[in-house]
Design a protein around this motif. Structure first.
Motif, PDB file in Angstrom:
ATOM      1  N   SER A  49       0.840  -1.195   0.000  1.00 30.56           N
ATOM      2  CA  SER A  49       0.000   0.000   0.000  1.00 30.56           C
ATOM      3  C   SER A  49       0.880   1.251   0.000  1.00 30.56           C
ATOM      4  O   SER A  49       2.069   1.182   0.272  1.00 30.56           O
ATOM      5  CB  SER A  49      -0.920   0.029   1.231  1.00 30.56           C
ATOM      6  N   VAL A  50       0.262   2.384  -0.268  1.00 30.78           N
ATOM      7  CA  VAL A  50       0.964   3.658  -0.232  1.00 30.78           C
ATOM      8  C   VAL A  50       0.936   4.200   1.191  1.00 30.78           C
ATOM      9  O   VAL A  50      -0.122   4.274   1.823  1.00 30.78           O
ATOM     10  CB  VAL A  50       0.318   4.672  -1.186  1.00 30.78           C
ATOM     11  N   ALA A  51       2.103   4.574   1.715  1.00 37.26           N
ATOM     12  CA  ALA A  51       2.221   5.191   3.037  1.00 37.26           C
ATOM     13  C   ALA A  51       2.622   6.644   2.869  1.00 37.26           C
ATOM     14  O   ALA A  51       3.577   6.957   2.145  1.00 37.26           O
ATOM     15  CB  ALA A  51       3.250   4.456   3.880  1.00 37.26           C
ATOM     16  N   ASN A  52       1.900   7.539   3.521  1.00 33.00           N
ATOM     17  CA  ASN A  52       2.194   8.969   3.509  1.00 33.00           C
ATOM     18  C   ASN A  52       2.437   9.432   4.939  1.00 33.00           C
ATOM     19  O   ASN A  52       1.554   9.286   5.795  1.00 33.00           O
ATOM     20  CB  ASN A  52       1.027   9.756   2.919  1.00 33.00           C
ATOM     21  N   LEU A  53       3.599   9.986   5.199  1.00 37.98           N
ATOM     22  CA  LEU A  53       3.941  10.528   6.515  1.00 37.98           C
ATOM     23  C   LEU A  53       4.081  12.037   6.389  1.00 37.98           C
ATOM     24  O   LEU A  53       4.847  12.527   5.547  1.00 37.98           O
ATOM     25  CB  LEU A  53       5.244   9.924   7.044  1.00 37.98           C
ATOM     26  N   THR A  54       3.328  12.763   7.212  1.00 39.29           N
ATOM     27  CA  THR A  54       3.298  14.217   7.148  1.00 39.29           C
ATOM     28  C   THR A  54       3.610  14.807   8.509  1.00 39.29           C
ATOM     29  O   THR A  54       3.053  14.379   9.527  1.00 39.29           O
ATOM     30  CB  THR A  54       1.911  14.704   6.689  1.00 39.29           C
ATOM     31  N   LEU A  55       4.484  15.786   8.523  1.00 39.76           N
ATOM     32  CA  LEU A  55       4.778  16.573   9.717  1.00 39.76           C
ATOM     33  C   LEU A  55       4.578  18.046   9.408  1.00 39.76           C
ATOM     34  O   LEU A  55       4.882  18.501   8.304  1.00 39.76           O
ATOM     35  CB  LEU A  55       6.218  16.347  10.186  1.00 39.76           C
ATOM     36  N   ILE A  56       4.101  18.797  10.376  1.00 42.15           N
ATOM     37  CA  ILE A  56       4.012  20.243  10.271  1.00 42.15           C
ATOM     38  C   ILE A  56       5.001  20.812  11.272  1.00 42.15           C
ATOM     39  O   ILE A  56       4.863  20.614  12.482  1.00 42.15           O
ATOM     40  CB  ILE A  56       2.588  20.733  10.558  1.00 42.15           C
ATOM     41  N   SER A  57       6.007  21.517  10.771  1.00 39.12           N
ATOM     42  CA  SER A  57       7.121  21.922  11.627  1.00 39.12           C
ATOM     43  C   SER A  57       7.808  23.152  11.066  1.00 39.12           C
ATOM     44  O   SER A  57       7.734  23.423   9.862  1.00 39.12           O
ATOM     45  CB  SER A  57       8.127  20.772  11.736  1.00 39.12           C
TER      46      SER A  57
END
Length: 337
Positions: A49-57
């Motif tokens: 599957s597609v994994a998306n990791l997002t951070l707001i920094s």
């Protein structure tokens, strides 16, 4: 390896076509401008599957380093849980019926699986793999297994015959095998999110194959999620929001064995066939592992039993959509149409 890559591409197409049934809102302009925050997102393939990791920094380079560490942790767990890798610990257990020096995460996942088996009176049963294997083979060959073949495979299904020790796992019945498709994805999401939090980040979104864990907020608001109604492109989606919560959806459309979606990747251990009432079950819970296992459980159990069960779980909420398109929610599911 070729088989695994083909599955990955098909899964990517399904997800980008919205078969995973959700879209997630990102960081808003107000928060980015006020605190000079940057949205950093990286994508990889995991578990087909597609994994998306997002951070707001405000530290994008540090954010990218943390995401790389999180993907490293998640990939290491894929080596433990994948049924597509012959050397994974799951594959070794299924081949031999016993595993010494089991990875602590494998023992942990199996303990959680047994817990959900008990909680659901067996509706969630990771030992249903022999039945699923027959359907996968039948889907590939074009000939579905016979009733006698299904009945024979069902004789090996009983999660209570799984024995755990601190460093070993045993399957008591000959021919038993385990599938972690209904729980491992959530566990891996939680592990990735934990790495990001350990690196000091607060605004986090970890999404894998449509299931996700969200921490902090976007634009000083919860993360917004749109849940599409299966087989109803004209109906308005159901909107919800997440803040320090996880969400997972199980649906009959995700990995179907027959064109009419009558048989798919979720099997009722008692009947040996896919449950017939629900098209999808979405669960919000504190962890993605919990949400993953509960959404699988609820697709099997059906509306009445699901709503009764969710009322016993004060930290979880559910959205259930029948094959006819009727939606039901638990008392406090945060939804608006």
């Amino acid at each position: 390896m070729t088989q695994s890559n083909d599955i990955s591409r098909r899964q990517f197409i399904r997800m980008t076509a919205a078969a995973s049934a959700l879209l997630v809102g990102g960081v808003g302009y107000g928060l980015a401008k006020q605190q000079q925050m940057t949205r950093v997102t990286e994508t990889q393939m995991l578990l087909g599957s597609v994994a998306n990791l997002t951070l707001i920094s405000h530290q994008p380079e540090k954010a990218r380093q943390a995401i790389a560490a999180a993907f490293g942790k998640m990939s290491a767990l894929e080596d433990v849980f994948s049924r597509f890798r012959p050397n994974s610990q799951l594959s070794q257990l299924n081949a031999k019926g016993h595993l010494q020096d089991a990875h602590p995460a494998f023992v942990d996942v199996m303990a959680k699986a047994i817990h959900y088996g008990d909680l659901s009176s067996g509706a969630f049963d990771v030992s249903v793999e022999p039945v699923l294997r027959l359907y996968r083979q039948g889907s590939q060959s074009g000939t579905m297994p016979s009733d006698d073949q299904i009945a024979a495979a069902q004789q090996t299904v009983d999660y209570r015959q799984i024995s755990l020790a601190p460093d070993s796992i045993s399957l008591s019945k000959p021919g038993m095998a385990i599938t972690l498709d209904g729980i491992a994805k959530g566990y891996i999401i939680d592990a990735g999110a934990a790495v990001l939090r350990d690196h000091g980040f607060e605004h986090i979104l970890v999404e894998l194959g449509g299931d996700l864990q969200a921490y902090g907020d976007a634009d000083q608001r919860p993360w917004h999620v749109r849940i599409e109604r299966p087989r109803s492109s004209s109906s308005a989606p159901i909107m919800t929001s997440l803040e320090n919560r996880a969400m997972a959806t199980s649906g009959d459309y995700q990995n179907a064995f027959t064109p009419d979606l009558r048989l798919h990747h979720i099997i009722d251990p008692t009947s040996g066939i896919s449950p017939g009432e629900l098209a999808s079950a979405t669960v919000i819970a504190p962890t993605a592992c919990d949400a993953d296992a509960l959404s699988t459980t609820m697709l099997v159990m059906g509306t009445q039993a699901d709503l009764a069960l969710i009322e016993q779980l004060p930290t979880a909420e559910a959205l259930l959509i029948t094959k006819a398109g009727q939606a039901y929610t638990s008392a406090n599911f945060p939804a608006s149409t």
